[in-house]
Design a protein around this motif. Structure first.
Motif, short mmCIF file in Angstrom:
data_model
loop_
_atom_site.label_atom_id
_atom_site.label_comp_id
_atom_site.label_asym_id
_atom_site.label_seq_id
_atom_site.Cartn_x
_atom_site.Cartn_y
_atom_site.Cartn_z
N GLU A 109 11.36 -12.66 -10.28
CA GLU A 109 12.61 -12.04 -10.02
C GLU A 109 13.40 -12.96 -9.38
O GLU A 109 14.58 -13.21 -9.82
N LEU A 110 13.07 -13.65 -8.36
CA LEU A 110 13.58 -14.86 -8.00
C LEU A 110 14.10 -15.89 -8.94
O LEU A 110 15.33 -16.37 -8.82
N GLN A 111 13.21 -16.38 -9.62
CA GLN A 111 13.64 -17.36 -10.77
C GLN A 111 14.80 -16.73 -11.65
O GLN A 111 15.66 -17.56 -11.92
N GLU B 158 -3.43 -9.21 -11.19
CA GLU B 158 -3.37 -7.92 -11.10
C GLU B 158 -2.96 -7.56 -9.55
O GLU B 158 -2.34 -6.57 -9.47
N THR B 159 -3.12 -8.55 -8.66
CA THR B 159 -2.81 -8.36 -7.29
C THR B 159 -1.29 -8.70 -7.06
O THR B 159 -0.67 -7.88 -6.43
N THR B 160 -0.69 -9.23 -7.72
CA THR B 160 0.59 -9.79 -7.76
C THR B 160 1.76 -8.77 -8.83
O THR B 160 2.99 -8.80 -8.68
N ARG B 161 1.27 -8.23 -9.83
CA ARG B 161 1.72 -7.41 -10.82
C ARG B 161 2.40 -6.04 -9.99
O ARG B 161 1.59 -5.36 -9.43
N ARG B 162 3.65 -5.55 -10.31
CA ARG B 162 4.20 -4.57 -9.80
C ARG B 162 4.58 -3.74 -10.84
O ARG B 162 4.98 -4.21 -12.23
N ARG B 163 5.05 -2.49 -10.92
CA ARG B 163 5.45 -1.61 -11.79
C ARG B 163 6.92 -2.07 -12.37
O ARG B 163 7.73 -2.23 -11.32
N PHE B 164 7.25 -1.94 -13.38
CA PHE B 164 8.58 -2.10 -13.82
C PHE B 164 9.54 -1.31 -13.46
O PHE B 164 9.24 0.16 -13.28
N SER B 165 10.67 -1.76 -13.09
CA SER B 165 11.81 -0.76 -12.18
C SER B 165 13.10 -1.39 -13.01
O SER B 165 13.45 -2.31 -13.13
N PRO C 255 8.14 -13.15 -1.51
CA PRO C 255 6.77 -12.42 -1.74
C PRO C 255 6.48 -12.81 -2.88
O PRO C 255 7.08 -13.18 -3.90
N ALA C 256 5.21 -12.75 -3.08
CA ALA C 256 4.35 -13.08 -4.43
C ALA C 256 4.67 -12.28 -5.60
O ALA C 256 4.79 -12.89 -6.74
#
Length: 244
Positions: free
Chosen positions: A177-179, A28-35, A171-172
């Motif tokens: 996305e990097l992969q 939950e700390t590394t999850r970000r909103r979908f864009s 960043p975490a």
């Protein structure tokens, strides 16, 4: 059609393995909103490339992918034109390459990175690739080509070491996305390399060729690896990429 059914079965086994064995790494700390803007290869590449310190290693990764895809692009043609190999020998030589590469990934990557650090492991692996690609470009003996093949395993340290450098720079909340970007760059390499390498093969084996040189694509790949080397060593070095 049997190879396609075999590949489908292996893909299904891989799906099951990933579903039941791989742990979830997003918290939950590394999850970000979908864009939506970043949920496509071009958007993700733009977002990741803007992160500090990632453009140069991403360029190295792409050049590396184009150069190393010379093997699946022209190996069958090269073996037949240079050594007179038939289908069986071409298959056996590819199997030897696969076994050597897999063994190198299992036995060499971790010790090499621990001993030399990620930066120097990339340099070492690229040097091995330059030497082996040049060897394939110049040899005229099928036995010599087969003897070079196990040495190529030493070059297998490049990609894991480079991926570690890239992963640490992101960043975490951008790791997935990097992969995805790396997978996209690898796909681009798999599109570009066959066009470039088969073109080089045709130019030096077809009618009107200035010299008969089936190994020309490997020499071109070696030159690309030199460019990747220069790009890598010219970049800033992360102290954490050094051996401990």
């Amino acid at each position: 059609r049997a190879p396609f059914f075999a590949a489908a079965a292996m893909a299904a086994a891989n799906l099951a393995l990933g579903w039941w064995v791989l742990p979830e790494t997003v918290t939950e700390t590394t999850r970000r909103r979908f864009s939506l803007a970043r949920a496509n290869p071009l958007g993700a590449l733009g977002a990741v490339s803007r992160l500090p310190g990632l453009r140069r290693p991403l360029a190295v990764f792409l050049i590396l992918g184009i150069a190393m895809n010379v093997y699946p692009s022209v190996w069958a043609y090269y073996g037949q034109a240079r050594f007179g190999w038939g289908e069986g020998m071409v298959g056996a030589s590819l199997a030897l390459y696969g076994v050597a590469f897999a063994a190198g990934q299992v036995a060499l990557v971790r010790p090499a990175i621990a001993r030399f650090g990620e930066h120097r492991a990339v340099v070492l692996g690229i040097w091995v690739d330059i030497v082996t690609l040049t060897g394939y470009g110049l040899v005229t003996s099928g036995l010599a080509a087969l003897l070079i093949t196990p040495v190529t395993a030493l070059g297998g340290v490049v990609t894991p070491a480079l991926q570690a450098i890239l992963s640490r720079a992101a960043p975490a909340d951008a790791q997935g996305e990097l992969q995805g970007v790396l997978a996209s760059l690898n796909a681009i390499a798999m599109i570009v390399s066959p066009l470039v390498m088969t073109g080089a093969f045709s130019a030096f084996t077809g009618p009107g060729a200035p010299v008969f040189a089936p190994g020309a694509p490997f020499l071109l790949a070696a030159l690309m690896m030199v460019a990747a080397m220069l790009l890598h060593v010219a970049g800033p070095r992360d102290a954490r990429a050094e051996p401990t």
